[in-house]
Motif scaffolding. Structure first.
Motif, short mmCIF file in Angstrom:
data_model
loop_
_atom_site.label_atom_id
_atom_site.label_comp_id
_atom_site.label_asym_id
_atom_site.label_seq_id
_atom_site.Cartn_x
_atom_site.Cartn_y
_atom_site.Cartn_z
N PHE A 101 2.34 1.65 -3.54
CA PHE A 101 1.25 1.96 -4.45
C PHE A 101 0.87 3.43 -4.34
N ALA A 102 0.81 3.94 -3.10
CA ALA A 102 0.48 5.36 -2.89
C ALA A 102 1.55 6.25 -3.50
N LYS A 103 2.83 5.89 -3.35
CA LYS A 103 3.92 6.68 -3.94
C LYS A 103 3.79 6.70 -5.46
N GLN A 104 3.45 5.55 -6.05
CA GLN A 104 3.31 5.47 -7.51
C GLN A 104 2.17 6.38 -7.98
N LYS A 105 1.07 6.40 -7.24
CA LYS A 105 -0.07 7.25 -7.62
C LYS A 105 0.30 8.72 -7.55
N GLU A 106 1.11 9.11 -6.55
CA GLU A 106 1.54 10.50 -6.40
C GLU A 106 2.40 10.95 -7.57
N GLU A 107 3.22 10.05 -8.09
CA GLU A 107 4.16 10.38 -9.15
C GLU A 107 3.45 10.55 -10.50
N GLN A 108 2.26 10.01 -10.65
CA GLN A 108 1.55 10.08 -11.95
C GLN A 108 0.88 11.40 -12.14
N SER A 135 0.82 -1.22 0.00
CA SER A 135 0.00 0.00 0.00
C SER A 135 0.85 1.27 0.00
#
Length: 92
Positions: free
Chosen positions: A85-92, A82
């Motif tokens: 996943f949250a870090k990946q969403k922030e980068e998009q 989790s």
């Protein structure tokens, strides 16, 4: 117009308050009947109808930690914990 009412839960027998605001909401939705159960019994009844979600264990593709996910991991797709996943969403 509306006043708080004390009702008795038909499930557990406890008293609960049917507030003026709740009465107004019920009226706006066209509900004619007062609630029969207290909030705790309504929530328990609602949750009892949902099947328990099966969780799977996988290794996070980013940090290598163990992750619990609500889907069966596939070999061709990365799985993230989790936090990653949250870090990946922030980068998009």
């Amino acid at each position: 117009m509306y006043e708080d009412k004390t009702l008795i839960c038909k499930e557990c027998g406890a008293e609960f308050v049917f507030t003026a605001g709740e009465q107004e909401f019920y009226a706006s939705k066209g509900f004619e009947n007062e609630p029969q159960r207290c909030k705790a019994c309504r929530d328990a009844r609602k949750n009892a109808q949902k099947p328990e979600r099966e969780m799977y264990t996988a290794i996070c593709a980013a940090c290598g930690k163990e992750a619990r996910v609500p889907f069966k991991p596939r070999e061709d797709r990365p799985v993230y914990c989790s936090e990653c996943f949250a870090k990946q969403k922030e980068e998009q």
